[in-house]
Enzyme design. Structure first.
Site, PDB file in Angstrom:
ATOM      1  N   CYS A  30       0.838  -1.213   0.000  1.00 40.34           N
ATOM      2  CA  CYS A  30       0.000   0.000   0.000  1.00 40.34           C
ATOM      3  C   CYS A  30       0.871   1.259   0.000  1.00 40.34           C
ATOM      4  O   CYS A  30       1.550   1.556   0.978  1.00 40.34           O
ATOM      5  CB  CYS A  30      -0.897  -0.056   1.242  1.00 40.34           C
ATOM      6  SG  CYS A  30      -1.713   1.481   1.659  1.00 40.34           S
ATOM      7  N   CYS A  33       0.154   3.812   2.695  1.00 35.40           N
ATOM      8  CA  CYS A  33       0.641   3.298   3.986  1.00 35.40           C
ATOM      9  C   CYS A  33       2.110   3.651   4.183  1.00 35.40           C
ATOM     10  O   CYS A  33       2.523   4.018   5.287  1.00 35.40           O
ATOM     11  CB  CYS A  33       0.473   1.775   4.071  1.00 35.40           C
ATOM     12  SG  CYS A  33      -1.238   1.228   3.959  1.00 35.40           S
TER      13      CYS A  33
END
Length: 105
Positions: A30, A33
């Protein structure tokens, strides 16, 4: 910032904490993230002893992600006395995140 600790369970880690716990639910793949890593380091530096930041990889701990209904990544969940009290989805810049957390801890 990073201190690796082993706990028998997520609940044990939450209940054993004397300060609120901010859990960063993330995944390695991600992109947003990864953007949160330096942001959380800044937050940790500013709120040093007032909260603990824990990272949970949703790929490794799928049952926790399901239990807390993590649908978007990254998702931050603030726990106080073992209970979720705030949920923040997506990338939030450090100043806004610190301000939001200060009102909750």
């Amino acid at each position: 910032m990073t201190t690796k600790k082993q706990f028998n369970s997520f609940e044990e880690m939450l209940s054993g904490s004397d300060v609120p716990v901010l859990v960063d639910f993330y995944a390695d793949w991600c992109g947003p993230c990864q953007m949160m890593v330096p942001i959380l380091e800044q937050v940790n530096a500013q709120l040093n002893n007032r909260l603990r930041i824990v990272k949970i990889d949703t790929e490794k701990y799928t049952e926790l992600a399901s239990q807390y209904q993590i649908a978007a990544l990254p998702t931050l969940v603030l726990f106080k006395q073992g209970q979720p009290v705030e949920r923040i989805e997506g990338v939030v810049q450090a100043p806004q995140l610190v301000q939001r957390l200060k009102s909750l801890i």
